[in-house]
Design an enzyme around this catalytic site. Structure first.
Site, PDB file in Angstrom:
ATOM      1  N   ALA A 247       0.893  -0.916   0.203  1.00 51.07           N
ATOM      2  CA  ALA A 247      -0.081   0.262   0.069  1.00 51.07           C
ATOM      3  C   ALA A 247       1.037   1.153   0.051  1.00 51.07           C
ATOM      4  O   ALA A 247       1.067   1.868   1.332  1.00 51.07           O
ATOM      5  CB  ALA A 247      -1.330  -0.113   0.909  1.00 51.07           C
TER       6      ALA A 247
ATOM      7  N   GLY B  50       4.055   7.372  -0.841  1.00 46.20           N
ATOM      8  CA  GLY B  50       5.765   7.059  -1.440  1.00 46.20           C
ATOM      9  C   GLY B  50       6.859   7.091   0.165  1.00 46.20           C
ATOM     10  O   GLY B  50       7.875   6.838  -0.966  1.00 46.20           O
ATOM     11  N   SER B  51       6.445   7.705   0.090  1.00 42.72           N
ATOM     12  CA  SER B  51       7.400   7.572   1.766  1.00 42.72           C
ATOM     13  C   SER B  51       8.494   7.073   1.936  1.00 42.72           C
ATOM     14  O   SER B  51       9.598   6.403   2.142  1.00 42.72           O
ATOM     15  CB  SER B  51       7.214   8.614   3.110  1.00 42.72           C
ATOM     16  OG  SER B  51       5.919   7.923   3.286  1.00 42.72           O
TER      17      SER B  51
ATOM     18  N   GLU C 278      -0.655   0.281  -5.622  1.00 49.39           N
ATOM     19  CA  GLU C 278      -1.524   1.755  -4.477  1.00 49.39           C
ATOM     20  C   GLU C 278      -2.374   0.803  -5.711  1.00 49.39           C
ATOM     21  O   GLU C 278      -2.804   0.849  -6.463  1.00 49.39           O
ATOM     22  CB  GLU C 278      -1.234   2.968  -5.013  1.00 49.39           C
ATOM     23  CG  GLU C 278      -2.015   3.785  -4.629  1.00 49.39           C
ATOM     24  CD  GLU C 278      -2.232   3.760  -2.987  1.00 49.39           C
ATOM     25  OE1 GLU C 278      -3.516   3.516  -2.811  1.00 49.39           O
ATOM     26  OE2 GLU C 278      -1.146   3.794  -2.152  1.00 49.39           O
TER      27      GLU C 278
ATOM     28  N   CYS D  98      -1.138   3.034  11.497  1.00 50.83           N
ATOM     29  CA  CYS D  98      -0.923   5.019  11.667  1.00 50.83           C
ATOM     30  C   CYS D  98      -2.517   4.968  13.056  1.00 50.83           C
ATOM     31  O   CYS D  98      -2.407   5.965  13.071  1.00 50.83           O
ATOM     32  CB  CYS D  98      -0.906   5.924  11.509  1.00 50.83           C
ATOM     33  SG  CYS D  98      -2.554   6.108   9.810  1.00 50.83           S
TER      34      CYS D  98
END
EC number: 2.1.1.178
Length: 479
Positions: free
Chosen positions: A125, A129-130, A149, A247
């Protein structure tokens, strides 16, 4: 630091009281959630070393505090943020750093915790792009990353960030992650599943993040997460490493998802404790060896990270029902490949055996060799980097290839002044006092490639892509 009003549903507060370890203060949790998030960046070591970056920005007066779990990560404070947003600085535009929340650097740190060197990695996922760019830096742009993605609108953003950071070893796909276990069984050395979640940890960035929160939605999300984790685990080779992260803060989407996998495949799953990932990691450690990061512990976003190893093979999932279609590229070999390589080298574009030449009509591409065994098994949105378009007089070299492959010390490199570089980013032609001798010019600033251009008389014709052109103030310290 000023506080901001965060919306907390009563049921969420009850759930957090039950989930929080007795060693942590609930009042400190509420207080931390209402403080604005500290800004943080990650230096892109594909472009510049940490030491060289720190020396480069030393005159700017930026205050950088090291992030303990990421050697190249720093919390940042700047006095000139209003006059010059961080994302508009020359160093950001040229890919020297990525603006990334400190907690979100944890999953990739965990993926490479034992100094392993995976050759084929999936970021299931991936947008924006980090983490993909962080993985690429850890891999030194070698091997291959499949960056998937599900959201079509976010694939474009993902590609833009990969291109800006000079990454060449990535293939992009646009699928529901639940297909990969069946489509690519046991094909990856390492997998990151930063799972879609209820986002309970991001209230410091978005005070309204919990407006649509409910205990029922947590359970629905956890069901999807189990299916994604099941798929990822099937796509992982025996002996491979998988990191599962979110998160969010509730147990249903975190510990319980991982425990479900362990119960389902008891003989194949090994939890790898993260207590020594960085100094003080034990403050967030769960009994299972996961990291459950409440925001008050390290003054960052709330986050969860679990690391596991696949210790034995699994029976294959049912074959996927979709058709991949005809692959439109053919390998470029022999004399043709040599001609392209020599022409590219002549203008300063260099690559090694990790990348192979492929062709589609007049387009020339470079694909990571490690991804080639996946061709025909899934459909790619974008594979590798577009090197050039051929025409009657030679090749039209592509911007993304220049950013990823150009050698800034090449004989045709022409270093711009700060004022000239600012003009370049604004899409304007450059009129240097002493024009370059060569007709084909590799334009650089701060020893970083900005693009390939043509010298026409005393003018350097701007080739910066129109969609990237900026205006306003761009450079720290410029009036």
């Amino acid at each position: 630091m000023a506080q901001h009003a965060v919306y907390f549903p009563d049921a969420f507060l009850t759930q957090m009281r039950e989930a929080m370890p007795s060693t942590l203060s609930f009042d400190e949790f509420i207080s931390a959630c209402q403080r604005p998030l500290r800004r943080s960046i990650r230096i892109n070591t594909l472009k510049i070393s940490v030491a060289d970056f720190l020396a480069l920005i030393a005159p700017y007066g930026w205050s950088l505090t090291p992030i303990p779990w990421c050697h190249e990560g720093f919390w940042i404070e700047r006095d000139d943020e209003e006059a010059l947003p961080l994302g508009s600085t020359a160093e950001h535009l040229s890919g020297l750093f990525y603006i990334q929340e400190a907690s979100s650097m944890l999953p990739v740190a965990a993926l490479f915790a034992d100094d392993n060197h995976p050759q084929r990695v999936m970021d299931m996922a991936a947008a924006p792009g980090s983490k993909t760019t962080q993985i690429a830096a850890r891999m030194g742009n070698r091997g291959a990353i499949l960056a998937n993605e599900f959201s079509a609108s976010r694939v474009k953003v993902l590609h833009a960030n990969i291109s800006r950071c000079g990454i060449a070893n990535t293939a992009l796909t646009h699928f529901d992650g639940r297909v990969f276990g069946a489509a690519l069984p046991e094909m990856f050395d390492a997998i990151l599943l930063d799972a879609p979640c209820s986002g309970e940890g991001v209230v410091r960035k978005d005070p309204d993040a919990l407006k649509n929160w409910s205990p029922e939605s947590n359970l629905d999300i956890a069901a999807t997460q189990r299916e994604l984790l099941d798929s990822a685990f099937h796509a992982l080779r025996p002996g491979g490493t998988l990191v599962y992260s979110t998160c969010t803060l509730n147990r249903q989407e975190n510990e319980e998802v991982c425990l479900w996998l362990k119960e389902t495949y008891a003989d194949a799953v090994e939890f790898l404790p993260l207590d020594d990932l960085f100094p003080d990691a034990d403050r967030a450690l769960t009994p299972e060896g996961f990291l459950h990061v409440f925001p008050q512990i390290y003054d960052c976003e709330g986050f969860f990270v679990a690391r596991l190893r696949k210790i034995s093979s699994l029976p294959a999932m049912p074959a996927p029902g979709y058709k991949v279609g005809t692959f439109p590229f053919t390998p470029l070999k022999g004399r043709e490949a040599l001609h392209v390589t020599q022409a590219a080298n002549a203008v300063g574009l260099l690559w090694d055996e990790n990348l192979h030449l492929w062709q589609r009509e007049k387009e020339v591409w470079l694909f990571p060799a490690e991804i080639e065994s996946l061709i025909g098994k899934v459909r790619f949105s974008r594979l590798g980097i577009k090197l050039a378009e051929s025409h009657n007089k030679g090749y039209r070299w592509q911007h993304e290839a220049t950013i990823a492959l150009a050698c800034p010390t090449h004989a045709h490199a022409f270093e711009l002044s700060a004022q000239e570089a600012e003009e370049w980013y604004r899409g304007r032609d450059i009129y240097p006092q002493t024009p370059p001798a060569a007709d084909d010019v590799l334009v650089t600033f701060q020893r970083q490639p900005l693009g390939l251009a043509k010298r026409i008389g005393s003018r350097i014709k701007n080739s910066y892509p129109r969609e990237l052109v900026r205006d306003g103030k761009l450079f720290t310290g410029n009036s």
